[in-house]
Each structure stands twice: as C-alpha cells, then as structure tokens.
Write a protein that holds these residues in place. Structure first.
Motif, short mmCIF file in Angstrom:
data_model
loop_
_atom_site.label_atom_id
_atom_site.label_comp_id
_atom_site.label_asym_id
_atom_site.label_seq_id
_atom_site.Cartn_x
_atom_site.Cartn_y
_atom_site.Cartn_z
N TYR A 183 0.84 -1.21 0.00
CA TYR A 183 0.00 0.00 0.00
C TYR A 183 0.87 1.26 0.00
O TYR A 183 1.18 1.80 1.06
CB TYR A 183 -0.90 0.02 1.25
N PRO A 184 1.23 1.72 -1.19
CA PRO A 184 2.11 2.91 -1.26
C PRO A 184 1.55 4.11 -0.52
O PRO A 184 2.31 4.88 0.08
CB PRO A 184 2.19 3.19 -2.77
N SER A 185 0.22 4.27 -0.50
CA SER A 185 -0.32 5.47 0.18
C SER A 185 -0.16 5.37 1.70
O SER A 185 -0.09 6.38 2.39
CB SER A 185 -1.77 5.73 -0.22
N VAL A 186 -0.08 4.14 2.22
CA VAL A 186 0.15 3.98 3.66
C VAL A 186 1.60 4.36 3.99
O VAL A 186 1.88 5.02 4.99
CB VAL A 186 -0.17 2.52 4.11
N ALA A 191 -11.25 3.73 13.63
CA ALA A 191 -11.11 2.33 14.06
C ALA A 191 -11.66 1.39 12.99
O ALA A 191 -12.70 0.77 13.16
CB ALA A 191 -11.85 2.11 15.38
N LEU A 192 -10.94 1.29 11.86
CA LEU A 192 -11.40 0.44 10.76
C LEU A 192 -10.50 -0.78 10.58
O LEU A 192 -10.73 -1.57 9.68
CB LEU A 192 -11.43 1.23 9.45
N GLY A 193 -9.48 -0.93 11.43
CA GLY A 193 -8.51 -2.02 11.28
C GLY A 193 -7.53 -1.71 10.15
O GLY A 193 -7.79 -0.85 9.31
N PHE A 194 -6.39 -2.42 10.17
CA PHE A 194 -5.39 -2.26 9.10
C PHE A 194 -5.84 -3.04 7.88
O PHE A 194 -6.32 -4.18 8.04
CB PHE A 194 -4.02 -2.79 9.58
N PRO A 195 -5.76 -2.58 6.66
CA PRO A 195 -5.18 -1.30 6.24
C PRO A 195 -6.25 -0.22 6.00
O PRO A 195 -5.92 0.86 5.57
CB PRO A 195 -4.51 -1.65 4.91
N ARG A 196 -7.52 -0.56 6.26
CA ARG A 196 -8.60 0.38 5.89
C ARG A 196 -8.44 1.72 6.57
O ARG A 196 -8.65 2.76 5.95
CB ARG A 196 -9.97 -0.21 6.25
N GLU A 230 -6.17 9.15 2.43
CA GLU A 230 -7.02 9.76 1.41
C GLU A 230 -7.76 11.01 1.91
O GLU A 230 -7.95 11.96 1.17
CB GLU A 230 -8.04 8.67 0.97
N ASN A 231 -8.18 10.98 3.17
CA ASN A 231 -9.14 12.00 3.63
C ASN A 231 -8.67 12.99 4.68
O ASN A 231 -9.33 14.01 4.90
CB ASN A 231 -10.40 11.29 4.16
N MET A 232 -7.56 12.68 5.33
CA MET A 232 -7.16 13.55 6.45
C MET A 232 -7.01 15.01 6.00
O MET A 232 -7.40 15.93 6.72
CB MET A 232 -5.86 13.04 7.06
N GLY A 233 -6.48 15.20 4.80
CA GLY A 233 -6.27 16.55 4.29
C GLY A 233 -7.55 17.36 4.20
O GLY A 233 -7.52 18.59 4.29
N SER A 234 -8.70 16.69 4.01
CA SER A 234 -9.96 17.41 3.84
C SER A 234 -10.73 17.59 5.14
O SER A 234 -11.77 18.26 5.16
CB SER A 234 -10.89 16.66 2.87
N VAL A 285 -6.36 16.54 15.79
CA VAL A 285 -5.61 15.34 16.15
C VAL A 285 -6.31 14.10 15.57
O VAL A 285 -7.51 13.92 15.78
CB VAL A 285 -5.49 15.19 17.69
N PHE A 286 -5.55 13.28 14.85
CA PHE A 286 -6.10 12.05 14.25
C PHE A 286 -5.32 10.85 14.80
O PHE A 286 -4.09 10.90 14.89
CB PHE A 286 -5.91 12.06 12.73
N GLN A 287 -6.04 9.80 15.15
CA GLN A 287 -5.34 8.58 15.55
C GLN A 287 -6.02 7.37 14.93
O GLN A 287 -7.26 7.28 14.92
CB GLN A 287 -5.32 8.43 17.09
N ASP A 288 -5.22 6.41 14.42
CA ASP A 288 -5.80 5.14 13.97
C ASP A 288 -5.76 4.19 15.17
O ASP A 288 -4.73 4.03 15.81
CB ASP A 288 -5.05 4.57 12.77
N VAL A 289 -6.91 3.60 15.50
CA VAL A 289 -6.97 2.90 16.78
C VAL A 289 -7.41 1.43 16.69
O VAL A 289 -7.71 0.82 17.71
CB VAL A 289 -7.86 3.67 17.81
N GLY A 290 -7.40 0.86 15.49
CA GLY A 290 -7.64 -0.58 15.33
C GLY A 290 -8.90 -1.06 16.04
O GLY A 290 -9.99 -0.53 15.83
#
Ligand code: UDP
Length: 243
Positions: free
Chosen positions: A48-51, A159-164, A171-175, A180-185
């Motif tokens: 996943y290059p975007s990751v 909380a969508l799990g890896f890699p979602r 894709e969306n953080m910029g918009s 503060v953003f956190q990926d939380v599995g």
C-alpha cells in the motif's frame, strides 16, 4: 527523532512526549497524525504505497508493539518503550475530558460503536462527543468528511482495522478540519466492553499480542508475524543501516 524499522519510520517517542505535543497541535494549524507502527503494518505496508506515504508525512509514528521495541533495542536504536495505541487513546480521552474537547469516533460495528460511546460518556463526562459513524456505513468518503467538518472536532479516532483505517486517513485527512487524528484498530471493541483486554500478566510480560492471537481464531496467523518481523527487520538493518 525517528528511526527506520523494516523501511518504515518510527519515532523515538513516549506517551509523555505525545501528550506534551497535543496542546500545541490543538492551538496550531498543523494536523497531528498519530499512526501505529506494529509488525503487521511493517510486513504488509509495501502493498500500500499510500500507507507508506501517510507514515512519511505523519507527525507521530508510534512504536505500537513489543516487536518494534525489540528490534530497536537489538539494533542499537533509541526506542525506549512500547506506546500502545489503545493506552494512548485512553490518555487522549482523559485529556479531552479535562479540557472539554470535541471528539469524533469513526469505525467498528454499529452496536459496538454505540456501547463504546455510552462508556466513554460515562467515564469522561466533560469530553464532548460531537459525532460518530460506524465502520460499515453506506456513506461515501465525501459524506463522511462533510459530517465531520460540520461538527468541527478536535480529535478524530479511526477504528477500521489495518489497512482500511490507514488508507482512509491517507485519502481524507487533508480534507477534514480537525486537529488530532489517531488510527486505533480494535480499540472501540475494547471500550465497548465486548472484547476484553489481555489479563495484566500478559500485558506486563509484553505478551498481549500472544493472548489476543490465541483468544481470537481469526488472529491466529499473527503469531508467526512477530518472529518473521524480527528476522526480516534485522536483515533489513544489516543491509540498510540507519537509513
Ligand atoms: N472494522 C470496521 N470496518 C471494516 C472492517 C473492520 O469498522 O470494514 C472494524 C472492526 O469492527 C474492528 C476494527 O475495525 O472494530 C478492527 O479491529 P482489528 O482487531 O482487526 O484491528 P487491529 O486492532 O488488529 O488493528
């Protein structure tokens, strides 16, 4: 400071460092993005290059796994302790509670999300839950982003799990207008009370990953990920050094 582990950047940071940075990002214009680096993401990110790009641009890449700490120690790195995504999220919720900040929760099954929010509101009564969307929604990204922007959150937990979750953030953080953003599995599952965290013994002996893998048949394959990750990381380090 960051170090490279299996080609991915990981920051030499502790919970304290991150909590010290939070108010600066809440007041400033730059977005704070906290992304977990663990053996699973390190082994699969090359698909996943975007990751990979998200990690390169993130402000806080946390060493979320004893494997990452171990490899750092074995290769003369400076990562001192594991920063567990779940524990960090709890600390951010405590902070949001103390300072009455607005939080948005995106991910998990509808009933899990509902129960997690119920518990959050009970345990952190001063934190403002401004919105939530479950991880199986029919809404498209455009609608999700619009729903978030409408309520101007300070914190967004994904909380969508890896890699979602990483792909969504890339894709969306910029918009999204949040600080503060956190990926939380699977953290909402734990906060909802539907999934128990490992007993203390496993947490203290750094074997939480083993407990979670053994207690959930769909995660059993992850047991082999840790040794593969360690061996591959050492090999990578031998060939690439520190960069
Ligand atoms: N999930 C989701 N939408 C999806 C797939 C997963 O909301 O399309 C949620 C799932 O319900 C769970 C979390 O993402 O709450 C992933 O948990 P998992 O234990 O797989 O993630 P990990 O903690 O290992 O990253």
């Amino acid at each position: 400071m960051r170090e490279m582990i299996l080609g991915l950047p990981v920051d030499q940071i502790t919970y304290e460092d991150i909590l010290t940075d939070v108010p600066k990002f809440l007041e400033g214009n730059q977005k704070m993005s906290i992304i977990s680096v663990n053996p699973q993401i390190a082994l699969e990110a090359n698909k996943y290059p975007s990751v990979i790009d998200l990690l390169a641009k993130s402000t806080h890449r946390i060493p979320d796994g004893i494997g990452v700490v171990l490899v750092s120690k074995m290769t003369g790195g400076k990562i001192k302790e594991r920063v567990a995504g779940f524990d960090l999220m709890v600390k951010l919720l405590e902070y949001a509670n103390k300072t009455q900040k607005k939080c948005f929760f995106y991910g998990a099954k509808p009933e899990i999300l509902q129960d997690a929010i119920k518990n959050i509101q009970k345990d952190y009564p001063n934190l403002i839950v401004v919105g939530s969307i479950d991880g199986y929604t029919k809404m498209d990204d455009h609608e999700i982003v619009a729903a978030m922007n409408k309520v101007k959150p300070d914190f967004i937990f994904v909380a969508l799990g890896f890699p979602r979750q990483e792909l969504w953030l890339a894709e969306n953080m910029g918009s999204v207008n949040a600080h503060v953003f956190q990926d939380v599995g699977g953290s909402f599952d734990v906060l909802s009370g539907h999934v128990k965290r490992a007993p203390d013994f496993f947490i203290k002996t750094h074997l939480e990953w083993l407990y979670r893998s053994l207690s959930n048949p769909t995660r059993i394959g992850r047991i082999v990920q840790l040794p593969i990750f360690v061996v591959k990381s050492l090999w990578w380090k031998m060939r690439n050094g520190n960069d």
